[in-house]
Design an enzyme around this catalytic site. Structure first.
Site, mmCIF file in Angstrom:
data_model
loop_
_atom_site.group_PDB
_atom_site.id
_atom_site.type_symbol
_atom_site.label_atom_id
_atom_site.label_comp_id
_atom_site.label_asym_id
_atom_site.label_seq_id
_atom_site.Cartn_x
_atom_site.Cartn_y
_atom_site.Cartn_z
ATOM 1 N N ARG A 117 0.834 -1.187 0.000
ATOM 2 C CA ARG A 117 0.000 0.000 0.000
ATOM 3 C C ARG A 117 0.881 1.255 0.000
ATOM 4 O O ARG A 117 2.041 1.219 0.415
ATOM 5 C CB ARG A 117 -0.908 0.007 1.227
ATOM 6 C CG ARG A 117 -1.847 -1.191 1.310
ATOM 7 C CD ARG A 117 -2.646 -1.171 2.602
ATOM 8 N NE ARG A 117 -3.601 -2.274 2.701
ATOM 9 C CZ ARG A 117 -3.333 -3.454 3.259
ATOM 10 N NH1 ARG A 117 -2.131 -3.674 3.788
ATOM 11 N NH2 ARG A 117 -4.253 -4.403 3.301
ATOM 12 N N LYS A 157 -2.822 -1.301 11.191
ATOM 13 C CA LYS A 157 -3.949 -1.553 12.079
ATOM 14 C C LYS A 157 -4.211 -3.041 12.313
ATOM 15 O O LYS A 157 -4.652 -3.439 13.389
ATOM 16 C CB LYS A 157 -5.207 -0.890 11.519
ATOM 17 C CG LYS A 157 -5.131 0.637 11.513
ATOM 18 C CD LYS A 157 -6.404 1.240 10.969
ATOM 19 C CE LYS A 157 -6.343 2.771 10.989
ATOM 20 N NZ LYS A 157 -7.572 3.384 10.436
ATOM 21 N N HIS A 171 -3.126 3.239 -5.958
ATOM 22 C CA HIS A 171 -3.549 1.966 -5.366
ATOM 23 C C HIS A 171 -3.740 0.881 -6.427
ATOM 24 O O HIS A 171 -3.672 -0.319 -6.121
ATOM 25 C CB HIS A 171 -4.847 2.158 -4.584
ATOM 26 C CG HIS A 171 -5.225 0.986 -3.737
ATOM 27 N ND1 HIS A 171 -4.644 0.723 -2.501
ATOM 28 C CD2 HIS A 171 -6.119 -0.020 -3.941
ATOM 29 C CE1 HIS A 171 -5.171 -0.368 -1.985
ATOM 30 N NE2 HIS A 171 -6.062 -0.844 -2.838
ATOM 31 N N ARG A 189 -1.314 -1.969 -6.814
ATOM 32 C CA ARG A 189 -1.546 -3.133 -5.951
ATOM 33 C C ARG A 189 -2.368 -4.179 -6.704
ATOM 34 O O ARG A 189 -2.128 -5.378 -6.594
ATOM 35 C CB ARG A 189 -2.265 -2.647 -4.693
ATOM 36 C CG ARG A 189 -2.476 -3.657 -3.598
ATOM 37 C CD ARG A 189 -2.869 -2.886 -2.347
ATOM 38 N NE ARG A 189 -3.570 -3.695 -1.368
ATOM 39 C CZ ARG A 189 -2.964 -4.454 -0.464
ATOM 40 N NH1 ARG A 189 -1.652 -4.536 -0.440
ATOM 41 N NH2 ARG A 189 -3.672 -5.148 0.422
ATOM 42 N N HIS A 199 -4.317 -9.080 3.299
ATOM 43 C CA HIS A 199 -5.769 -9.093 3.524
ATOM 44 C C HIS A 199 -6.091 -9.879 4.788
ATOM 45 O O HIS A 199 -5.458 -10.903 5.071
ATOM 46 C CB HIS A 199 -6.490 -9.721 2.333
ATOM 47 C CG HIS A 199 -6.573 -8.829 1.144
ATOM 48 N ND1 HIS A 199 -6.838 -9.289 -0.138
ATOM 49 C CD2 HIS A 199 -6.424 -7.481 1.024
ATOM 50 C CE1 HIS A 199 -6.857 -8.280 -0.975
ATOM 51 N NE2 HIS A 199 -6.613 -7.170 -0.293
ATOM 52 N N TYR A 201 -10.824 -10.022 -6.634
ATOM 53 C CA TYR A 201 -10.274 -10.480 -7.919
ATOM 54 C C TYR A 201 -11.122 -11.584 -8.540
ATOM 55 O O TYR A 201 -10.608 -12.506 -9.161
ATOM 56 C CB TYR A 201 -8.823 -10.931 -7.720
ATOM 57 C CG TYR A 201 -7.980 -9.799 -7.186
ATOM 58 C CD1 TYR A 201 -7.615 -8.733 -8.002
ATOM 59 C CD2 TYR A 201 -7.614 -9.752 -5.841
ATOM 60 C CE1 TYR A 201 -6.896 -7.661 -7.509
ATOM 61 C CE2 TYR A 201 -6.883 -8.674 -5.343
ATOM 62 C CZ TYR A 201 -6.530 -7.646 -6.175
ATOM 63 O OH TYR A 201 -5.830 -6.572 -5.685
#
Length: 254
Positions: A78, A116, A179, A182, A205, A215
């Protein structure tokens, strides 16, 4: 028409009672509780073909963020993770980077903090091209951050976003976001045969359903390819056998 943001704001003030689903019957408070405000539609992913990626790199080479763009495509990290990357998290001998920090702007201030989620803290392998690029950068770097403004201070994420938007537009991909690199990484990984669970781990993820849902289009293409691969190894039955009628007493198994 009202903007989505205003609808979300209204939801906290009893937006539900104005929802069409409740206009016919809103006699109980429980009806209101069942209504959710509209969710924003996911933005379309931009994943250029190989020649398009080459154009992006050519345009990025005219800007100060070329190496940032290259590492983004080669790791799927990211934006905030890349901008917070420190040299002690880069292992050039073993060929990997550790994602331990993330940079973001909070109340007008640039803040570097831990990611996070636990899944976001991960190890991402890097290929030989990325290793060599980072090795050349390391030889001349005097600062802790891998990417900085030239004096060791962090790059502004908004500035990076705008710079990449201009790169993408010049390369013929107007509207492409930073982004989306990615998505380039993940899409080409899946097309190369990398297992979905491995892609989940590489992207950080939280669960595999997020990766699968993001995806879906790639997975559908892979299913079609799988059918062709299976057919290529099965014995050919021939037109005569497939067109022949089965015996009347033949039972078919489910």
């Amino acid at each position: 028409p009202p903007k989505l943001g205003s609808l979300r704001s209204a939801s906290s003030r009893g937006w539900g009672i104005f929802h069409p689903a409740l206009m016919a019957d809103f006699t109980t408070s429980r009806n209101t509780a069942r209504v959710e405000p509209p969710r924003p539609q996911p933005r379309e992913k931009v994943v250029p073909p190989p020649e398009g990626i080459s154009r992006l790199i050519e345009e990025a080479a005219k800007t100060p963020i070329l190496r940032l763009v290259i590492l983004a495509m080669h790791t799927g990290m990211r934006r905030g993770e890349l901008l917070a990357l420190r040299w002690y998290c880069v292992d050039l001998e073993k060929g990997f980077v550790k994602v331990e920090w993330s940079l973001q702007r909070v109340d007008g201030q640039i803040v570097i903090d831990k990611p996070k989620s636990k899944k976001s803290r991960r190890v991402v392998p890097i290929d030989e091209e990325a290793v060599e690029m980072l090795r050349r950068m390391r030889e001349t770097s005097k600062y802790d951050l891998v990417f900085h403004r030239g004096d060791g201070t962090p790059l502004d994420p908004s500035t990076v976003t705008h710079q990449f938007a201009r790169i993408a537009e010049r390369a013929g991909f107007k509207g492409m976001r930073f982004h989306d690199q990615r998505h380039i990484y993940a899409t080409y990984a899946l097309l190369a045969g990398v297992d979905l669970r491995v892609v989940q781990e590489l992207l950080g993820h939280e669960d595999i359903s997020t990766t699968a849902n993001t995806y879906t289009h790639v997975l559908e293409d892979l299913k079609s390819d799988a059918a062709k691969m299976i057919a290529s190894v099965l014995p050919k039955t021939g037109k005569r056998q497939t067109s022949a009628k089965p015996p009347k007493n033949e039972e078919t198994e489910s």
